[in-house]
Scaffold this active site. Structure first.
Site, PDB file in Angstrom:
ATOM      1  N   GLY A   1       6.268 -53.057  -5.805  1.00  0.00           N
ATOM      2  CA  GLY A   1       4.793 -53.208  -5.909  1.00  0.00           C
ATOM      3  C   GLY A   1       4.241 -53.681  -7.307  1.00  0.00           C
ATOM      4  O   GLY A   1       4.832 -53.572  -8.256  1.00  0.00           O
TER       5      GLY A   1
ATOM      6  N   LEU B   1       6.617 -40.740  -0.281  1.00  0.00           N
ATOM      7  CA  LEU B   1       6.083 -41.981  -0.066  1.00  0.00           C
ATOM      8  C   LEU B   1       4.625 -41.997   0.643  1.00  0.00           C
ATOM      9  O   LEU B   1       4.231 -41.177   1.305  1.00  0.00           O
ATOM     10  CB  LEU B   1       6.903 -42.569   1.171  1.00  0.00           C
TER      11      LEU B   1
ATOM     12  N   GLN C   1      14.978 -42.439 -16.283  1.00  0.00           N
ATOM     13  CA  GLN C   1      13.600 -43.381 -16.398  1.00  0.00           C
ATOM     14  C   GLN C   1      12.462 -42.240 -16.810  1.00  0.00           C
ATOM     15  O   GLN C   1      11.273 -42.723 -17.356  1.00  0.00           O
ATOM     16  CB  GLN C   1      13.114 -44.180 -15.464  1.00  0.00           C
TER      17      GLN C   1
ATOM     18  N   LYS D   1       1.818 -52.445  -8.663  1.00  0.00           N
ATOM     19  CA  LYS D   1       1.116 -51.511  -9.478  1.00  0.00           C
ATOM     20  C   LYS D   1       1.881 -51.455 -10.856  1.00  0.00           C
ATOM     21  O   LYS D   1       1.328 -50.993 -11.718  1.00  0.00           O
ATOM     22  CB  LYS D   1       0.995 -50.360  -8.783  1.00  0.00           C
TER      23      LYS D   1
ATOM     24  N   GLY E   1       1.301 -47.076  -0.092  1.00  0.00           N
ATOM     25  CA  GLY E   1       1.812 -48.419  -0.807  1.00  0.00           C
ATOM     26  C   GLY E   1       2.953 -48.566  -0.654  1.00  0.00           C
ATOM     27  O   GLY E   1       3.682 -49.762  -0.210  1.00  0.00           O
ATOM     28  N   HIS E   2       3.957 -47.613  -0.522  1.00  0.00           N
ATOM     29  CA  HIS E   2       5.330 -47.709  -0.171  1.00  0.00           C
ATOM     30  C   HIS E   2       5.462 -48.361   1.407  1.00  0.00           C
ATOM     31  O   HIS E   2       6.457 -49.116   1.588  1.00  0.00           O
ATOM     32  CB  HIS E   2       6.274 -46.648  -0.207  1.00  0.00           C
TER      33      HIS E   2
ATOM     34  N   MET F   1      11.129 -43.585  -5.141  1.00  0.00           N
ATOM     35  CA  MET F   1      11.803 -42.388  -5.761  1.00  0.00           C
ATOM     36  C   MET F   1      11.152 -41.219  -4.733  1.00  0.00           C
ATOM     37  O   MET F   1      11.057 -39.956  -4.957  1.00  0.00           O
ATOM     38  CB  MET F   1      11.199 -42.063  -6.970  1.00  0.00           C
ATOM     39  N   GLY F   2      10.927 -41.811  -3.694  1.00  0.00           N
ATOM     40  CA  GLY F   2      10.355 -40.708  -2.356  1.00  0.00           C
ATOM     41  C   GLY F   2       8.839 -40.541  -2.511  1.00  0.00           C
ATOM     42  O   GLY F   2       8.288 -41.117  -3.470  1.00  0.00           O
TER      43      GLY F   2
END
Ligand code: PAF
Length: 279
Positions: A148, A32, A60, A150, A35-36, A29-30
């Site tokens: 990820g 960044l 969502q 997470k 992690g991304h 979802m940008g």
């Protein structure tokens, strides 16, 4: 720099690279962070072509305020992505490309994976995630898609979608700040002091792992509940220990089961989640 916005441009890129399989997809979802970037690097190292999507998916968000406040930084995201590899195809679709028939989720049967924790606390969230992920899988047609750890519950749910579409799902470990706080686009909205104090979240997860050997689940939950009661900056939404594969909440430990601790906390109104394997 391949940045594509329309489905027509996407199809053009795909046709030009039709013989260049395998294709990896990293949906985001940008906004960044490291992690991304670690997820994108994994895809680049394992595939001939990587697609990164940047799309803040409205369906969502169960909380309209959270959607309105969701950070956006497409230009700097593009720079970060292309610093990893200038050949990455970044798809930044319009809402109408993802939802041509109106912005609404489909209803999914998710084998009860959506009934606990995030699913219970954010009604409709996982139908929204499943809808956008299925649409991105249909549009991009990757061989493998990366997510990820997470968002562990999300990972299990998208694994179901991947299985039904014959797309391999690869999971990538959580990247943490130096104090242990899991990297999240939401961390930027915390003050420096609260970002530092938010190390408590990972601290209690590690503590639960230690205590899991010697204490009952209810003792661990009481201990952690008390710690948050003494920390006025935090509101504990849930702390649960669940079976890692079914995501059913555990009250007692059973043999031959792999457990994971899950937590959601509001810090100054900003909702943070994390999890840790206990076995
Ligand atoms: O994890 C996220 O960033 C989102 O839930 C995802 C998978 C990109 C779907 O919008």
């Amino acid at each position: 720099m391949p940045k594509v916005v329309s489905i027509k441009e996407l199809r053009l890129f795909q046709n030009e690279n039709a013989s260049n399989h395998s294709w990896g997809l990293v949906p985001t979802m940008g906004s960044l962070h490291e992690g991304h970037l670690s997820i994108i690097k994994k895809s680049v190292s394992e595939n001939l072509i990587t697609f990164v999507t940047i799309f803040v998916n409205p369906t969502q968000f169960d909380d309209k305020k959270d959607l309105d406040n969701y950070p956006s930084s497409v230009e700097s995201d593009l720079e970060k992505i292309h610093a990893i590899d200038p050949a990455i195809c970044v798809f930044v679709p319009k809402v109408s490309s993802i939802y041509p028939d109106g912005t609404a989720s489909k209803k999914y049967e998710l084998k009860e994976l959506d009934k606990t924790m995030e699913g219970q606390n954010r009604p409709g969230h996982f139908d929204g995630v499943a809808t956008v992920v299925q649409r991105l899988f249909e549009l991009i047609q990757p061989d493998v898609a990366y997510f990820g750890q997470k968002d562990f519950q999300q990972l299990q749910i998208v694994s179901l979608i991947g299985k039904s579409m014959n797309i391999q799902i690869s999971s990538v470990p959580t990247v943490r700040e130096s104090n242990g706080l899991a990297m999240s686009s939401r961390n930027n909205r915390l003050s420096i002091e609260l970002r530092n104090e938010a190390r408590l979240i990972y601290h209690v997860l590690k503590m639960s792992k230690e205590k899991f050997l010697t204490h009952s689940i209810s003792e661990i939950k009481t201990l952690i509940g008390n710690m948050f009661d003494q920390s006025p900056a935090f509101v504990l939404e849930y702390f649960e220990i669940a079976d890692e594969s079914t995501l059913k909440i555990a009250d007692e430990k059973q043999n031959n089961t792999t457990y994971r601790a899950f937590i959601a906390v509001k810090v100054d109104g900003i909702r943070l989640i994390d999890n840790l394997s206990l076995n």
